[in-house]
Design a protein around this motif. Structure first.
Motif, mmCIF file in Angstrom:
data_model
loop_
_atom_site.group_PDB
_atom_site.id
_atom_site.type_symbol
_atom_site.label_atom_id
_atom_site.label_comp_id
_atom_site.label_asym_id
_atom_site.label_seq_id
_atom_site.Cartn_x
_atom_site.Cartn_y
_atom_site.Cartn_z
ATOM 1 N N VAL A 13 0.855 -1.190 0.000
ATOM 2 C CA VAL A 13 0.000 0.000 0.000
ATOM 3 C C VAL A 13 0.888 1.236 0.000
ATOM 4 C CG1 VAL A 13 -1.805 1.277 1.196
ATOM 5 C CG2 VAL A 13 -1.789 -1.232 1.281
ATOM 6 N N GLU A 15 0.973 5.449 -0.222
ATOM 7 C CA GLU A 15 0.140 6.619 0.018
ATOM 8 C C GLU A 15 0.947 7.900 -0.215
ATOM 9 O OE1 GLU A 15 -2.659 5.239 3.657
ATOM 10 O OE2 GLU A 15 -0.486 5.060 3.953
ATOM 11 N N LYS A 16 0.281 8.927 -0.689
ATOM 12 C CA LYS A 16 0.896 10.221 -0.925
ATOM 13 C C LYS A 16 0.686 11.107 0.295
ATOM 14 C CE LYS A 16 2.396 13.712 -3.573
ATOM 15 N NZ LYS A 16 3.786 14.066 -3.531
ATOM 16 N N CYS A 17 1.741 11.844 0.688
ATOM 17 C CA CYS A 17 1.621 12.745 1.829
ATOM 18 C C CYS A 17 2.248 14.092 1.480
ATOM 19 C CB CYS A 17 2.253 12.135 3.073
ATOM 20 S SG CYS A 17 3.978 11.654 2.866
ATOM 21 N N TYR A 24 6.041 10.084 0.224
ATOM 22 C CA TYR A 24 5.200 8.885 0.151
ATOM 23 C C TYR A 24 5.392 8.031 1.398
ATOM 24 C CZ TYR A 24 4.739 10.036 -4.790
ATOM 25 O OH TYR A 24 4.486 10.682 -5.976
ATOM 26 N N ARG A 25 4.328 7.328 1.758
ATOM 27 C CA ARG A 25 4.401 6.332 2.833
ATOM 28 C C ARG A 25 4.071 4.968 2.236
ATOM 29 N NH1 ARG A 25 0.719 5.920 8.302
ATOM 30 N NH2 ARG A 25 -0.858 5.228 6.819
ATOM 31 N N LEU A 68 -2.965 11.740 4.131
ATOM 32 C CA LEU A 68 -2.492 10.663 3.260
ATOM 33 C C LEU A 68 -3.574 10.316 2.238
ATOM 34 C CD1 LEU A 68 -0.970 8.399 6.045
ATOM 35 C CD2 LEU A 68 0.286 9.864 4.481
ATOM 36 N N ASP A 69 -3.177 10.202 0.970
ATOM 37 C CA ASP A 69 -4.063 9.774 -0.106
ATOM 38 C C ASP A 69 -3.489 8.508 -0.715
ATOM 39 O OD1 ASP A 69 -5.826 12.000 0.080
ATOM 40 O OD2 ASP A 69 -4.359 13.223 -1.007
ATOM 41 N N GLU A 70 -4.302 7.460 -0.822
ATOM 42 C CA GLU A 70 -3.817 6.198 -1.358
ATOM 43 C C GLU A 70 -3.510 6.325 -2.847
ATOM 44 O OE1 GLU A 70 -5.689 1.821 -1.970
ATOM 45 O OE2 GLU A 70 -5.623 2.543 0.115
ATOM 46 N N ARG A 73 -2.627 0.059 -4.365
ATOM 47 C CA ARG A 73 -2.746 -1.084 -3.456
ATOM 48 C C ARG A 73 -2.583 -2.334 -4.328
ATOM 49 N NH1 ARG A 73 -5.236 -1.976 1.710
ATOM 50 N NH2 ARG A 73 -5.616 0.280 1.745
#
Length: 300
Positions: A13, A15-17, A24-25, A68-70, A73
């Motif tokens: 997964v 995610e954008k931060c 990114y995470r 955070l925006d996914e 996935r």
């Protein structure tokens, strides 16, 4: 029934931060449990470049200013941990193979204090960094023990390695550590294997037992093409032998079946196999941190 090779082993997964340095995470799940979480500098390592990562711990306070925006996935098809390295295969046609290298290094001048460095790399990046590892030399001395089955009349030789004789529950040679078996090898000549074809049920049982060990090998002291030569396979036909060998592969998908050109080559293969297994085991133990966990397992 054994699981299909393509059955997912976890989930990826991304995610954008809003963090400029680590925008990114990345969360890696093994099964339904989160394995580790990293702050990363890009969506995927560019060609010939590795990405420096920062671990995000579970007990870290939440950053309310970092929404955070996914981004994606993806299922993880395969996971392998080797010492400080974790390899992942993602379920997609491109950008599917990558490694994470978890390094624990001591602070200079601060005994007992360590810090962590994490690198995300791909196949393209790894090919630019040639490994400095050397192949095992025939003159290398090893600190492991090879146990040879007591009924081996003319056993293989393992120069530079301590050997002992004794009963083995499976196989003809075993890499041992005290009372535990680390790896096993079953040895067959061409004539031995032809004789086994006459009692295939017993052979299947033996191979099932052998493949039950994570590190194992069924080593044949003859090339595969010898089993296609009717002059060498009597009383069996070459077609029968080819079908029998195919059946072994199909029935035992985990079986490591190795064809070598002759006795000497088979002996050398087994010796280097044991050396590689022992080295990987030693490196894995050396990479354990104070909590007796591998670096990527620090996150609970």
């Amino acid at each position: 029934m054994p699981q299909a090779a393509t059955e997912p082993q976890g989930e990826w997964v991304l995610e954008k931060c809003e963090n400029r340095r680590f925008p990114y995470r990345l969360q890696v799940f093994r099964g339904d449990k989160r394995w580790f979480t990293l702050r990363v500098q890009d969506r995927w390592p560019a060609a010939n470049r590795n990405i420096f990562c920062m671990r995000e711990l579970d007990d870290a306070p939440p950053d309310t200013d970092d929404p955070l925006d996914e981004v994606e996935r993806v299922a993880i098809l395969a996971i392998q941990a080797r010492g400080p390295r974790v390899s992942l295969i993602l379920d997609r046609p491109r950008y599917k193979r990558c490694d994470f290298l978890f390094l624990v290094k001591p602070y200079k001048g601060r005994p007992g204090r360590n810090y962590e460095q994490i690198y995300w790399m791909t196949q393209a990046g790894m090919t630019q960094q040639r490994s400095k590892a050397r192949l095992v030399s025939t003159r290398t001395t090893h600190d492991f023990v090879v146990k040879i089955a007591s009924d081996e009349r003319y056993p293989w030789r393992f120069p530079g390695t301590e050997t002992e004789r004794g009963r083995l529950p499976v196989g003809d040679y075993a890499l041992v550590d005290a009372d535990s078996t680390v790896a096993v090898v079953e040895r067959k000549t061409l004539q031995n294997l032809l004789a086994e074809f006459g009692v295939m049920t017993a052979l299947h049982e033996k191979l099932l037992d052998l493949a039950n060990h994570e590190q194992h090998a069924f080593v044949v002291e003859a090339p595969y093409e010898d089993f296609l030569d009717p002059k060498k396979t009597r009383p069996y036909s070459a077609a029968f032998c080819a079908a029998a060998i195919g059946q072994l592969y199909a029935t035992h998908p985990r079986l490591r079946l190795v064809f070598c050109s002759n006795r000497k080559t088979a002996n050398e293969w087994a010796r280097n196999f044991f050396a590689a297994v022992w080295k990987a085991r030693t490196e894995r133990e050396a990479s354990r941190v104070a909590e007796h966990q591998a670096p990527w397992e620090l996150e609970s």
